[in-house]
Design a protein around this motif. Structure first.
Motif, PDB file in Angstrom:
ATOM      1  N   VAL A   1       0.867  -1.174   0.000  1.00 43.33           N
ATOM      2  CA  VAL A   1       0.000   0.000   0.000  1.00 43.33           C
ATOM      3  C   VAL A   1       0.905   1.225   0.000  1.00 43.33           C
ATOM      4  O   VAL A   1       1.686   1.429   0.931  1.00 43.33           O
ATOM      5  N   ASP A   2       0.868   2.005  -1.069  1.00 38.14           N
ATOM      6  CA  ASP A   2       1.688   3.208  -1.208  1.00 38.14           C
ATOM      7  C   ASP A   2       0.811   4.437  -1.008  1.00 38.14           C
ATOM      8  O   ASP A   2      -0.370   4.425  -1.366  1.00 38.14           O
ATOM      9  N   TYR A   3       1.397   5.485  -0.466  1.00 40.54           N
ATOM     10  CA  TYR A   3       0.639   6.738  -0.486  1.00 40.54           C
ATOM     11  C   TYR A   3       1.492   7.893  -0.961  1.00 40.54           C
ATOM     12  O   TYR A   3       2.709   7.918  -0.785  1.00 40.54           O
ATOM     13  N   PHE A   4       0.793   8.844  -1.579  1.00 43.15           N
ATOM     14  CA  PHE A   4       1.384  10.063  -2.145  1.00 43.15           C
ATOM     15  C   PHE A   4       0.511  11.208  -1.634  1.00 43.15           C
ATOM     16  O   PHE A   4      -0.612  11.381  -2.102  1.00 43.15           O
ATOM     17  N   ALA A   5       1.021  11.934  -0.648  1.00 44.52           N
ATOM     18  CA  ALA A   5       0.206  12.971  -0.017  1.00 44.52           C
ATOM     19  C   ALA A   5       0.940  14.300  -0.049  1.00 44.52           C
ATOM     20  O   ALA A   5       2.103  14.387   0.343  1.00 44.52           O
TER      21      ALA A   5
ATOM     22  N   PHE B   1      -1.930  -6.678   4.310  1.00 45.06           N
ATOM     23  CA  PHE B   1      -1.277  -5.678   3.474  1.00 45.06           C
ATOM     24  C   PHE B   1       0.062  -5.284   4.096  1.00 45.06           C
ATOM     25  O   PHE B   1       0.266  -5.428   5.297  1.00 45.06           O
ATOM     26  N   THR B   2       0.952  -4.780   3.270  1.00 43.97           N
ATOM     27  CA  THR B   2       2.244  -4.324   3.785  1.00 43.97           C
ATOM     28  C   THR B   2       2.480  -2.883   3.359  1.00 43.97           C
ATOM     29  O   THR B   2       1.988  -2.439   2.321  1.00 43.97           O
ATOM     30  N   ALA B   3       3.224  -2.177   4.190  1.00 41.34           N
ATOM     31  CA  ALA B   3       3.498  -0.772   3.907  1.00 41.34           C
ATOM     32  C   ALA B   3       4.465  -0.656   2.741  1.00 41.34           C
ATOM     33  O   ALA B   3       5.455  -1.388   2.664  1.00 41.34           O
ATOM     34  N   GLY B   4       4.175   0.281   1.841  1.00 41.66           N
ATOM     35  CA  GLY B   4       5.059   0.522   0.711  1.00 41.66           C
ATOM     36  C   GLY B   4       5.600   1.938   0.768  1.00 41.66           C
ATOM     37  O   GLY B   4       6.067   2.388   1.815  1.00 41.66           O
ATOM     38  N   LEU B   5       5.514   2.640  -0.347  1.00 40.31           N
ATOM     39  CA  LEU B   5       6.065   3.994  -0.404  1.00 40.31           C
ATOM     40  C   LEU B   5       5.266   4.967   0.457  1.00 40.31           C
ATOM     41  O   LEU B   5       4.035   4.869   0.537  1.00 40.31           O
ATOM     42  N   SER B   6       5.979   5.894   1.082  1.00 34.83           N
ATOM     43  CA  SER B   6       5.349   6.974   1.853  1.00 34.83           C
ATOM     44  C   SER B   6       5.904   8.283   1.303  1.00 34.83           C
ATOM     45  O   SER B   6       6.848   8.846   1.845  1.00 34.83           O
ATOM     46  N   ARG B   7       5.346   8.744   0.236  1.00 31.25           N
ATOM     47  CA  ARG B   7       5.895   9.948  -0.398  1.00 31.25           C
ATOM     48  C   ARG B   7       5.029  11.147  -0.025  1.00 31.25           C
ATOM     49  O   ARG B   7       3.803  11.123  -0.163  1.00 31.25           O
ATOM     50  N   GLU B   8       5.724  12.192   0.451  1.00 32.36           N
ATOM     51  CA  GLU B   8       5.007  13.341   0.996  1.00 32.36           C
ATOM     52  C   GLU B   8       5.565  14.644   0.421  1.00 32.36           C
ATOM     53  O   GLU B   8       6.772  14.764   0.157  1.00 32.36           O
TER      54      GLU B   8
ATOM     55  N   VAL C   1       1.854  -3.430  -6.344  1.00 30.76           N
ATOM     56  CA  VAL C   1       1.103  -2.576  -5.425  1.00 30.76           C
ATOM     57  C   VAL C   1      -0.379  -2.951  -5.460  1.00 30.76           C
ATOM     58  O   VAL C   1      -0.983  -3.029  -6.523  1.00 30.76           O
ATOM     59  N   ALA C   2      -0.932  -3.172  -4.287  1.00 28.58           N
ATOM     60  CA  ALA C   2      -2.371  -3.421  -4.199  1.00 28.58           C
ATOM     61  C   ALA C   2      -3.137  -2.114  -4.273  1.00 28.58           C
ATOM     62  O   ALA C   2      -4.100  -1.980  -5.025  1.00 28.58           O
ATOM     63  N   ILE C   3      -2.700  -1.144  -3.479  1.00 26.35           N
ATOM     64  CA  ILE C   3      -3.451   0.105  -3.346  1.00 26.35           C
ATOM     65  C   ILE C   3      -2.482   1.281  -3.391  1.00 26.35           C
ATOM     66  O   ILE C   3      -1.484   1.290  -2.668  1.00 26.35           O
ATOM     67  N   SER C   4      -2.772   2.254  -4.243  1.00 24.46           N
ATOM     68  CA  SER C   4      -2.043   3.520  -4.236  1.00 24.46           C
ATOM     69  C   SER C   4      -3.016   4.636  -3.897  1.00 24.46           C
ATOM     70  O   SER C   4      -4.114   4.692  -4.464  1.00 24.46           O
TER      71      SER C   4
END
Lengths: 409, 276
Positions: free
Chosen positions: A66-70, A103-110, A144-147
């Motif tokens: 699970v990646d996030y872009f915030a 789920f596992t933690a992926g990218l944490s882009r901020e 990636v499962a979820i972005s």
């Protein structure tokens, strides 16, 4: 056939799912209690299925990340105010689903780590990096499962959502009683026009609104190459998501993607009646979850939308559907003043709006299957969309958008 | 394959799976959590409501599912029921098969809200705790890409309605308490999210004693005394006890919380958390 489809559609899929469930989760013991829904089937089939998975069927790639872009800080981007809750919403979602299960933690882009090219496909856009393993929204490895994107979106010329011209409120002559009267788009908007309507309690006249090219707004001037604008609408689309080897290359973007569920949280990312033009980035991604304000309001950037979405997985586990959780996220989110104010407050919108779920497929059946993706299947690359001949949306409105629809035909 | 080799293969696979398994998730038994629930109600001003798991319809093949959190979970072919007894949260979710089988109740939010109020009272919940009811519709639209691009979208079809009953106790709003329900055509819920926990008497008294605060710059309204508790779906082990606080809404839709002294604070459940 019901609205969602037909139960007979499940038969083939259940059979495949049983085998994939076994192959997808090799590090946990399978017990009757863990997968009680298919308990009886497992008793009959588990032996054969396990053997098939071990010896015959090639392992299906699991996508657990699970990646996030915030983007919270927009100080380097004049005209765009900073947003205080984007990181809390995206990371809150991620931590809940990771803490709750598989789920596992992926990218944490901020903030400035999020650039426009990170969402764009290199097959269509020079410099596109969406498949890059360390920065890409649609990176294939690890799959990636979820972005999840949280940040600003563009609300059209002068912020008018396609309703006015040159910053001047349209005269009453732009009021309408039918969409057939909406044929004169203001600058920077296009046909088709729609006669949009509002719930009775708001006492707002129906009026024409036109299509415009939506974009996500990033703020990383030193890295971005397209003015920090990620356009994704029909006619100016730079994103192609989910083009895995199982999806195929039907979108012309190769097979170097993976994301199964894309979450887009921000202002004006799509409008309810024009969802199909507003988002045109299907290339295999199964569902795209989008905040879609109605024309009298905007998305409230609240910290609890992401966590509210996660609750569906936290409480329901792998067999619950992503759609059900996105629906709940409207009703659980505290922020926003709601559609008609007063007791309608919350829902994540200042004004009327909907969380919408978009999906595509080669056939109607595929769309109906994709839109009911479970959290378990969201980690599995085997169910990617094989086309976009048919597209579908579920609108989870914060008002009675069935009795009082958002447009007058 | 000879039978003996087949058995050996099964044995090896089974052993490998067992040796690589994750540690067992922390489990709280139903009886343990009943004790916790009874303790938490001792100083209540308003009792909580815990949905009786026996009343839910989950379809065939119901089993209890292990969970990585404090939830107990029962799954059937049509629905999944989860409950945290320490926070009084009960959640019913349809499975994919349940959604496919579902037919909506009524044809408008007005009908659905009426049934929601009726169902709320049938459960023995107090009418004077209803702060308000709001409703939303879920609709579906599917069409060919070409037709949709031309603006020739098929008429949306109704999927369901969703009624949300919000809570107050003696005039104090409790924003995170919810009675959210969607009914199928038989008038029974196919989906709900019920978070109706006990409210301690001292917390209610503290909330009622909060002084009036002036409207703050950038807020839509003056801060409103509320009782704040954490959402019950948090995975975190310890639920946040209800507290008296203020809530206001900024003009950008952001919710702001203030403590009894008027100082702004961020509840732990809305702050960024790190995964293990």
């Amino acid at each position: 056939m019901g609205v969602f489809g037909n139960r007979n559609d499940l038969a083939r899929e259940e059979c495949v799912a049983l085998m994939l469930t076994l192959s997808d989760r090799p590090w946990r013991p399978l017990t009757v209690s863990t997968y009680s829904v298919t308990r009886n089937k497992m008793r009959r089939l588990s032996g054969w299925a396990l053997l098939l998975c071990c010896f015959v069927v090639a392992p299906v790639r699991a996508a657990t990340r699970v990646d996030y872009f915030a983007v919270s800080q927009y100080t380097q981007c004049p005209g765009w105010g900073s947003l205080s809750n984007t990181i809390a919403s995206a990371s809150g979602f991620r931590s809940l689903v990771v803490n709750a299960g598989s789920f596992t933690a992926g990218l944490s882009r901020e903030d400035a780590e999020v650039a426009d090219i990170h969402f764009m496909d290199p097959a269509y856009v020079s410099g596109g990096l969406d498949s890059n393993g360390t920065v890409g929204f649609d990176r294939p490895s690890p799959a990636v499962a979820i972005s999840f994107f949280s940040g600003h979106g563009w609300c059209g010329p002068n912020g008018s959502q396609g309703q006015d011209s040159g910053g001047i409120e349209l005269p009453d002559s732009y009021n309408c009683t039918s969409s057939s009267q909406c044929f004169d788009p203001p600058p920077s908007t296009t046909l088709p026009g729609r006669c949009v309507s509002f719930p009775t309690g708001l006492n707002r006249p129906t009026r024409c609104a036109y299509s415009y090219k939506h974009y996500l707004k990033t703020c990383s001037p030193s890295v971005s190459q397209y003015a920090d604008k990620v356009t994704y609408s029909y006619g100016d689309n730079k994103v192609f998501w989910g083009e895995s080897s199982t999806a195929g290359s039907w979108a012309g973007a190769g097979t170097n993607g993976s994301v199964n569920v894309a979450v887009l949280e921000g202002s004006c990312l799509a409008h309810i009646p024009s969802w199909n033009r507003d988002f045109d980035g299907f290339a295999g991604v199964r569902v795209v979850l989008v905040t879609a304000p109605h024309f009298n309001g905007d998305t409230a950037m609240t910290a609890d939308r992401g966590p509210s979405l996660a609750q569906g997985y936290v409480t329901g586990g792998d067999n619950a559907t992503v759609a059900s959780a996105w629906e709940d996220a409207v009703d659980l989110t505290q922020g926003g003043n709601g559609c008609t104010g007063g007791d309608s407050s919350g829902t994540g919108f200042n004004g009327c709006g909907a969380n919408i779920l978009l999906s595509s497929g080669a056939t109607t059946t595929e769309v109906l299957n994709n839109r009911l993706t479970t959290w378990g299947k969201a980690r599995n690359e085997a169910y990617d969309a094989n086309g976009n001949n048919v597209e579908g949306a579920l609108w989870f409105c914060n008002w009675d958008c069935y009795s009082e629809p958002p447009t007058v035909d | 394959m000879e039978k003996s080799k087949l058995c050996l293969a099964w044995l090896i696979v089974g052993l490998a799976m067992a040796s690589c398994s994750e540690p067992a998730a922390e489990q709280i038994s139903w009886t343990q959590t009943i004790d916790q629930a009874s303790v938490s109600t001792q100083r209540e001003a308003s009792p909580g409501f815990l949905f009786d798991p026996q009343k839910v319809e989950l379809g065939p093949n119901v089993g209890v599912t292990a969970s990585a959190s404090r939830f107990e979970r029962m799954e059937g072919e049509l629905a999944i029921f989860s409950q945290r007894r320490d926070t009084f949260l009960s959640v019913l979710q349809p499975t994919k098969a349940g959604l496919l089988a579902m037919k909506p109740y009524g044809s408008s939010c007005i009908e659905h809200d009426s049934r929601a109020r009726e169902y709320f009272l049938e459960q023995g919940l107090p009418e004077n705790q209803i702060r308000g009811i709001r409703c939303g519709a879920t609709v579906s639209q599917v069409g060919t890409r070409e037709e949709l691009l031309k603006g020739r979208a098929p008429k949306p079809e109704l999927v369901s309605f969703r009624s949300v009953i919000t809570r107050q106790v003696e005039g104090i709003r409790i924003p995170y308490s919810r009675f959210n329900v969607s009914f199928g055509s038989d008038g029974m819920p196919f989906k709900f999210h019920i978070d109706w926990r006990p409210i301690p008497g001292d917390v209610l008294a503290a909330a009622k004693a909060l002084p009036v605060l002036a409207k703050q710059s950038g807020d839509l309204d003056a801060p409103e005394p509320i009782i704040l508790h954490s959402p019950g779906y948090e995975v975190d082990a310890v639920a946040i006890e209800p507290i008296a606080a203020y809530q206001s809404l900024r003009d950008d839709g952001t919710v702001v919380y203030r403590n009894a002294s008027g100082a702004e604070f961020v509840p732990p459940f809305t702050a960024m958390r790190e995964e293990p």
